[in-house]
Motif scaffolding. Structure first.
Motif, PDB file in Angstrom:
ATOM      1  N   LEU A  55       0.835  -1.202   0.000  1.00 22.85           N
ATOM      2  CA  LEU A  55       0.000   0.000   0.000  1.00 22.85           C
ATOM      3  C   LEU A  55       0.870   1.252   0.000  1.00 22.85           C
ATOM      4  CD1 LEU A  55      -2.548  -1.075   2.759  1.00 22.85           C
ATOM      5  CD2 LEU A  55      -2.881  -1.194   0.294  1.00 22.85           C
ATOM      6  N   HIS A  56       0.380   2.283  -0.643  1.00 21.41           N
ATOM      7  CA  HIS A  56       1.064   3.578  -0.577  1.00 21.41           C
ATOM      8  C   HIS A  56       0.902   4.134   0.837  1.00 21.41           C
ATOM      9  CE1 HIS A  56       1.813   3.808  -4.854  1.00 21.41           C
ATOM     10  NE2 HIS A  56       0.550   3.452  -5.076  1.00 21.41           N
ATOM     11  N   ARG A  57       1.944   4.745   1.341  1.00 20.37           N
ATOM     12  CA  ARG A  57       1.931   5.262   2.710  1.00 20.37           C
ATOM     13  C   ARG A  57       0.786   6.250   2.965  1.00 20.37           C
ATOM     14  NH1 ARG A  57       6.927   8.228   4.653  1.00 20.37           N
ATOM     15  NH2 ARG A  57       5.766   9.643   5.928  1.00 20.37           N
ATOM     16  N   PRO A  58       0.496   7.182   2.035  1.00 19.14           N
ATOM     17  CA  PRO A  58      -0.638   8.086   2.296  1.00 19.14           C
ATOM     18  C   PRO A  58      -1.971   7.333   2.445  1.00 19.14           C
ATOM     19  CG  PRO A  58       0.734   8.970   0.555  1.00 19.14           C
ATOM     20  CD  PRO A  58       1.226   7.588   0.828  1.00 19.14           C
ATOM     21  N   TYR A  59      -2.142   6.281   1.662  1.00 18.73           N
ATOM     22  CA  TYR A  59      -3.370   5.491   1.788  1.00 18.73           C
ATOM     23  C   TYR A  59      -3.424   4.791   3.147  1.00 18.73           C
ATOM     24  CZ  TYR A  59      -7.035   2.101   0.894  1.00 18.73           C
ATOM     25  OH  TYR A  59      -8.178   1.361   0.969  1.00 18.73           O
ATOM     26  N   LYS A  61      -2.043   5.777   5.859  1.00 21.33           N
ATOM     27  CA  LYS A  61      -2.341   6.805   6.870  1.00 21.33           C
ATOM     28  C   LYS A  61      -3.839   7.084   6.941  1.00 21.33           C
ATOM     29  CE  LYS A  61       0.633  10.160   5.801  1.00 21.33           C
ATOM     30  NZ  LYS A  61       1.483  11.358   5.878  1.00 21.33           N
ATOM     31  N   VAL A  62      -4.477   7.146   5.787  1.00 19.80           N
ATOM     32  CA  VAL A  62      -5.921   7.401   5.754  1.00 19.80           C
ATOM     33  C   VAL A  62      -6.682   6.250   6.421  1.00 19.80           C
ATOM     34  CG1 VAL A  62      -7.937   7.585   4.219  1.00 19.80           C
ATOM     35  CG2 VAL A  62      -5.883   8.923   3.745  1.00 19.80           C
ATOM     36  N   VAL A  63      -6.306   5.014   6.097  1.00 21.23           N
ATOM     37  CA  VAL A  63      -6.972   3.849   6.692  1.00 21.23           C
ATOM     38  C   VAL A  63      -6.835   3.879   8.209  1.00 21.23           C
ATOM     39  CG1 VAL A  63      -6.924   1.328   6.889  1.00 21.23           C
ATOM     40  CG2 VAL A  63      -6.759   2.403   4.637  1.00 21.23           C
ATOM     41  N   LEU A  64      -5.626   4.119   8.696  1.00 22.87           N
ATOM     42  CA  LEU A  64      -5.400   4.131  10.146  1.00 22.87           C
ATOM     43  C   LEU A  64      -6.072   5.325  10.818  1.00 22.87           C
ATOM     44  CD1 LEU A  64      -1.692   2.951  10.301  1.00 22.87           C
ATOM     45  CD2 LEU A  64      -3.758   1.619  10.744  1.00 22.87           C
ATOM     46  N   THR A  65      -6.065   6.469  10.164  1.00 23.95           N
ATOM     47  CA  THR A  65      -6.725   7.654  10.716  1.00 23.95           C
ATOM     48  C   THR A  65      -8.222   7.417  10.834  1.00 23.95           C
ATOM     49  OG1 THR A  65      -5.031   9.129   9.836  1.00 23.95           O
ATOM     50  CG2 THR A  65      -7.156  10.120  10.374  1.00 23.95           C
ATOM     51  N   ILE A 111       1.216   6.539  14.470  1.00 23.13           N
ATOM     52  CA  ILE A 111       2.450   7.293  14.726  1.00 23.13           C
ATOM     53  C   ILE A 111       3.598   6.688  13.932  1.00 23.13           C
ATOM     54  CG2 ILE A 111       4.182   7.808  16.492  1.00 23.13           C
ATOM     55  CD1 ILE A 111       1.768   8.096  18.469  1.00 23.13           C
ATOM     56  N   GLU A 112       3.699   5.353  13.941  1.00 23.53           N
ATOM     57  CA  GLU A 112       4.763   4.692  13.175  1.00 23.53           C
ATOM     58  C   GLU A 112       4.671   5.028  11.694  1.00 23.53           C
ATOM     59  OE1 GLU A 112       5.908   0.514  13.514  1.00 23.53           O
ATOM     60  OE2 GLU A 112       4.868   0.463  15.442  1.00 23.53           O
ATOM     61  N   VAL A 113       3.475   4.968  11.148  1.00 27.81           N
ATOM     62  CA  VAL A 113       3.288   5.247   9.720  1.00 27.81           C
ATOM     63  C   VAL A 113       3.660   6.685   9.410  1.00 27.81           C
ATOM     64  CG1 VAL A 113       1.553   5.458   7.892  1.00 27.81           C
ATOM     65  CG2 VAL A 113       1.590   3.426   9.344  1.00 27.81           C
ATOM     66  N   ARG A 114       3.258   7.602  10.250  1.00 26.85           N
ATOM     67  CA  ARG A 114       3.584   9.013  10.011  1.00 26.85           C
ATOM     68  C   ARG A 114       5.080   9.280  10.114  1.00 26.85           C
ATOM     69  NH1 ARG A 114      -1.569  11.676  13.117  1.00 26.85           N
ATOM     70  NH2 ARG A 114      -2.999  11.420  11.372  1.00 26.85           N
TER      71      ARG A 114
END
Length: 136
Positions: A55-59, A61-65, A111-114
């Motif tokens: 997965l792309h990191r921005p995606y 981040k959206v899933v986790l957010t 936090i890890e993903v960011r």
């Protein structure tokens, strides 16, 4: 990936509003429904983390957010339902504690993903799988 999208859709369907509890049985059913929604959210996060390399990191981040937001909403909704008796206090405490555990794990992963990505996706997925089993 299809399983991931199906699980995400399931979370959206299960995250409904919580109505008042009239007796201990009704309250226990609301706790059970809340817990099932938490399990669904945890499973979506587990799938996302497990496939984080794809997965792309921005995606991600959206899933986790969105998962963190959903868990916060569930906590707020269930926490707003007052236990009808002293007997329901234990159900309330246990359900809110489980919700908090899920929130803590998702927040830590976010936090890890960011900060660059999930460092150990297999370990994180295993922790989430264990939590989901405990919630069931």
């Amino acid at each position: 990936m299809r399983a991931f999208l199906a699980a995400a859709a399931l979370v959206l369907m299960l995250g409904g509003c919580v109505s008042p509890a009239w007796d201990d049985h009704d309250y226990a059913l609301k706790a059970q429904q809340t817990t099932q929604s938490v399990v669904s959210t945890v499973e979506v996060v587990r799938l996302a983390v497990q496939h984080s390399g794809e997965l792309h990191r921005p995606y991600l981040k959206v899933v986790l957010t969105e998962a963190a937001t959903d868990l916060g909403t569930l906590a707020q909704q269930f926490g707003g339902v007052q236990p009808p008796s002293d007997a329901s206090d234990e159900v309330r405490d246990r359900t809110l504690e489980q919700l908090q555990q899920a929130q803590d794990q998702v927040d830590a992963l976010l936090i890890e993903v960011r900060r660059g990505g999930v460092e150990h996706p297999d370990r994180a997925a295993a922790r989430l799988e264990k939590l989901a089993k405990e919630l069931r």
